[in-house]
Write an enzyme that holds these catalytic residues in place. Structure first.
Site, PDB file in Angstrom:
ATOM      1  N   GLY A  12       0.816  -1.074  -0.101  1.00  0.00           N
ATOM      2  CA  GLY A  12      -0.035  -0.180  -0.035  1.00  0.00           C
ATOM      3  C   GLY A  12       0.868   1.123  -0.026  1.00  0.00           C
ATOM      4  O   GLY A  12       0.350   2.225   0.674  1.00  0.00           O
ATOM      5  N   SER A  14       1.494   3.467  -2.288  1.00  0.00           N
ATOM      6  CA  SER A  14       1.624   4.354  -3.388  1.00  0.00           C
ATOM      7  C   SER A  14       0.841   5.819  -3.083  1.00  0.00           C
ATOM      8  O   SER A  14       0.839   6.836  -3.840  1.00  0.00           O
ATOM      9  CB  SER A  14       0.421   3.889  -4.676  1.00  0.00           C
ATOM     10  OG  SER A  14      -0.787   3.737  -4.291  1.00  0.00           O
ATOM     11  N   ARG A  15       0.232   5.849  -1.625  1.00  0.00           N
ATOM     12  CA  ARG A  15      -0.362   7.097  -1.336  1.00  0.00           C
ATOM     13  C   ARG A  15      -0.603   7.208   0.029  1.00  0.00           C
ATOM     14  O   ARG A  15      -0.395   6.265   0.766  1.00  0.00           O
ATOM     15  CB  ARG A  15      -1.850   7.301  -2.021  1.00  0.00           C
ATOM     16  CG  ARG A  15      -2.847   6.180  -1.487  1.00  0.00           C
ATOM     17  CD  ARG A  15      -4.093   6.576  -2.087  1.00  0.00           C
ATOM     18  NE  ARG A  15      -5.331   5.418  -1.563  1.00  0.00           N
ATOM     19  CZ  ARG A  15      -6.525   5.577  -1.663  1.00  0.00           C
ATOM     20  NH1 ARG A  15      -6.707   6.636  -2.328  1.00  0.00           N
ATOM     21  NH2 ARG A  15      -7.142   4.704  -1.213  1.00  0.00           N
ATOM     22  N   ASN A  89       1.314  -2.211   5.434  1.00  0.00           N
ATOM     23  CA  ASN A  89       0.157  -1.134   5.538  1.00  0.00           C
ATOM     24  C   ASN A  89      -1.020  -1.057   4.590  1.00  0.00           C
ATOM     25  O   ASN A  89      -1.900  -0.310   5.256  1.00  0.00           O
ATOM     26  CB  ASN A  89       1.160   0.226   5.035  1.00  0.00           C
ATOM     27  CG  ASN A  89       0.438   1.389   4.693  1.00  0.00           C
ATOM     28  OD1 ASN A  89      -0.089   2.210   5.686  1.00  0.00           O
ATOM     29  ND2 ASN A  89       0.249   1.793   3.554  1.00  0.00           N
ATOM     30  N   SER A 141      -4.782   0.173  13.894  1.00  0.00           N
ATOM     31  CA  SER A 141      -5.573   1.431  13.737  1.00  0.00           C
ATOM     32  C   SER A 141      -6.139   1.656  15.519  1.00  0.00           C
ATOM     33  O   SER A 141      -5.993   0.299  15.954  1.00  0.00           O
ATOM     34  CB  SER A 141      -6.585   1.290  12.760  1.00  0.00           C
ATOM     35  OG  SER A 141      -7.761   2.169  13.050  1.00  0.00           O
ATOM     36  N   TYR A 154     -13.609  -3.723  10.062  1.00  0.00           N
ATOM     37  CA  TYR A 154     -12.274  -2.821   9.820  1.00  0.00           C
ATOM     38  C   TYR A 154     -11.820  -3.243  11.317  1.00  0.00           C
ATOM     39  O   TYR A 154     -10.476  -3.463  11.496  1.00  0.00           O
ATOM     40  CB  TYR A 154     -12.565  -1.451   9.537  1.00  0.00           C
ATOM     41  CG  TYR A 154     -11.342  -0.941   9.623  1.00  0.00           C
ATOM     42  CD1 TYR A 154     -10.598  -0.877   8.369  1.00  0.00           C
ATOM     43  CD2 TYR A 154     -10.683   0.017  10.483  1.00  0.00           C
ATOM     44  CE1 TYR A 154      -9.285  -0.085   8.108  1.00  0.00           C
ATOM     45  CE2 TYR A 154      -9.602   0.797  10.395  1.00  0.00           C
ATOM     46  CZ  TYR A 154      -9.063   0.854   9.310  1.00  0.00           C
ATOM     47  OH  TYR A 154      -7.747   1.365   9.328  1.00  0.00           O
ATOM     48  N   ALA A 156     -12.369  -5.428  13.490  1.00  0.00           N
ATOM     49  CA  ALA A 156     -11.964  -6.982  13.963  1.00  0.00           C
ATOM     50  C   ALA A 156     -10.799  -7.061  13.157  1.00  0.00           C
ATOM     51  O   ALA A 156      -9.945  -7.756  13.740  1.00  0.00           O
ATOM     52  CB  ALA A 156     -12.994  -7.689  13.343  1.00  0.00           C
ATOM     53  N   LYS A 158      -8.301  -5.074  12.095  1.00  0.00           N
ATOM     54  CA  LYS A 158      -6.917  -4.267  12.784  1.00  0.00           C
ATOM     55  C   LYS A 158      -6.917  -4.873  14.445  1.00  0.00           C
ATOM     56  O   LYS A 158      -5.786  -4.863  14.756  1.00  0.00           O
ATOM     57  CB  LYS A 158      -7.282  -2.887  13.225  1.00  0.00           C
ATOM     58  CG  LYS A 158      -7.271  -2.073  11.635  1.00  0.00           C
ATOM     59  CD  LYS A 158      -6.031  -2.566  10.874  1.00  0.00           C
ATOM     60  CE  LYS A 158      -6.030  -1.729   9.450  1.00  0.00           C
ATOM     61  NZ  LYS A 158      -4.862  -2.004   8.722  1.00  0.00           N
ATOM     62  N   ILE A 187      -5.868  10.399  10.832  1.00  0.00           N
ATOM     63  CA  ILE A 187      -4.689  11.043  10.252  1.00  0.00           C
ATOM     64  C   ILE A 187      -5.198  11.654   9.076  1.00  0.00           C
ATOM     65  O   ILE A 187      -6.124  11.282   8.169  1.00  0.00           O
ATOM     66  CB  ILE A 187      -3.696   9.974   9.752  1.00  0.00           C
ATOM     67  CG1 ILE A 187      -3.193   9.170  10.944  1.00  0.00           C
ATOM     68  CG2 ILE A 187      -2.401  10.610   8.964  1.00  0.00           C
ATOM     69  CD1 ILE A 187      -2.458  10.053  12.077  1.00  0.00           C
TER      70      ILE A 187
END
Length: 246
Positions: A12, A14-15, A89, A141, A154, A156, A158, A187
Site C-alpha cells: 500500500g 502508493s499514497r 500498510n 488502527s 475493519y 476486527a 485491525k 490522520i
C-alpha cells in the site's frame, strides 16, 4: 545503516501513509520495494523518491491475492538476497452498520487487512530468521484498540493484526526479529478530506492534543521501529493518535 543497503518491502505504498513510509525509509538509506494496485501512482512515487536520491523499485499488486503476494516477496528476496524490513500498510474499508453488513464486505476487509498481513509475514520471516535480523511493522488502527461504530469488519481486522503481531513477536524473538504495530489515530489524508466537517469536529473533541495527525507522524514511528534504535522493542502497539486512546 550498514554499507549494504537494507531492503524494505512496503504494501500500500502508493499514497497517504504508505507513501510517507516509503519516503521515510528511503531517506534513511533503505532500498524500498513498494507495492500497490495503482501503477500510475507507483510510477509517480518512484520518480519522486529517485529525485531525492532514494533507492526504490515498484510493482503493481493486489495483496488480497495470497499467491501473488507470496511470489512478489519471494522474488524480492531472490533478487536482493535479503529482506530486512516488512511494513504491512495496505488496507481497505467497507463501512456500514453491522446489522446490515453482508458476508462479502466482512470477508473482503478481513482478507485484505489481516490475511494479507499474515501471508506477507510468513513469506518474509524465513529470510529474516536466517539473517538473525528483521523488522516486521504492521499498521493497525485505534479502531482495533477501542472499536468504532460502523466499522465492525475493519476494527476486527485491525484487532486481529495486533494479536497476530504479538504472537509473531513471541515466535521470532529468539532469532532477533522484532514485530510491532503502529496504530494511527485520525490522520489527515485524501480519504479523510472528504468527510463532513461536522464529523471532523466531533472527532477532534476526542483528541487531547486537539489536532489531527499527518502521514509523516506515522512514517516517523515506522522508521524508528525499523531502525537499530528499536532493537529492544517487540510485541508492542505504538498508538500515534494525539492521546485519543489513553
Amino acid at each position: 545503516m550498514p554499507t549494504e543497503k537494507r531492503v524494505a518491502y512496503v504494501t500500500g505504498g502508493s499514497r497517504g501513509i504508505g507513501e510517507a513510509i516509503v519516503h521515510a525509509l528511503a531517506a534513511d538509506g533503505c532500498h524500498v520495494v513498494a507495492v500497490a494496485r495503482n501503477k500510475e501512482k507507483l510510477d509517480a512515487l518512484a520518480k519522486a523518491v529517485g529525485e531525492k536520491g532514494g533507492s526504490i523499485e515498484v510493482a503493481t499488486l493486489d495483496i488480497a491475492d495470497s499467491a501473488a503476494l507470496t511470489a512478489s516477496i519471494e522474488q524480492t528476496i531472490e533478487k536482493h538476497g535479503r529482506l530486512d524490513i516488512l511494513v504491512n500498510n495496505a488496507g481497505i474499508t467497507r463501512d456500514g452498520l453491522f446489522m446490515r453488513m453482508d458476508d462479502k464486505d466482512f470477508d473482503d476487509v478481513m482478507n485484505t487487512n489481516l490475511r494479507s498481513a499474515f501471508v506477507a509475514c510468513r513469506a518474509a520471516a524465513r529470510i529474516m530468521i536466517r539473517a538473525k535480523w528483521g523488522r516486521i511493522i504492521n499498521i493497525s488502527s485505534v479502531s482495533g484498540l477501542i472499536g468504532n461504530a460502523g466499522q465492525v469488519n475493519y476494527a476486527a481486522s485491525k484487532a486481529g493484526v495486533i494479536g497476530m503481531t504479538k504472537s509473531i513477536a513471541r515466535e521470532l524473538a529468539g532469532k532477533q526479529v522484532t514485530a510491532n504495530c503502529v496504530a494511527p489515530g485520525f490522520i489527515t489524508t485524501d480519504m479523510t478530506d472528504v468527510l463532513p466537517q461536522m464529523v471532523k469536529d466531533k472527532v477532534l473533541e476526542l483528541i487531547p492534543l486537539r489536532r489531527f495527525g499527518n502521514v509523516n507522524d506515522i512514517a516517523a514511528a515506522v522508521a524508528f521501529l525499523a531502525s537499530e534504535k528499536s532493537s529492544y522493542i517487540t510485541g508492542q502497539v505504538l498508538a500515534v493518535d494525539g492521546g485519543m486512546t489513553m
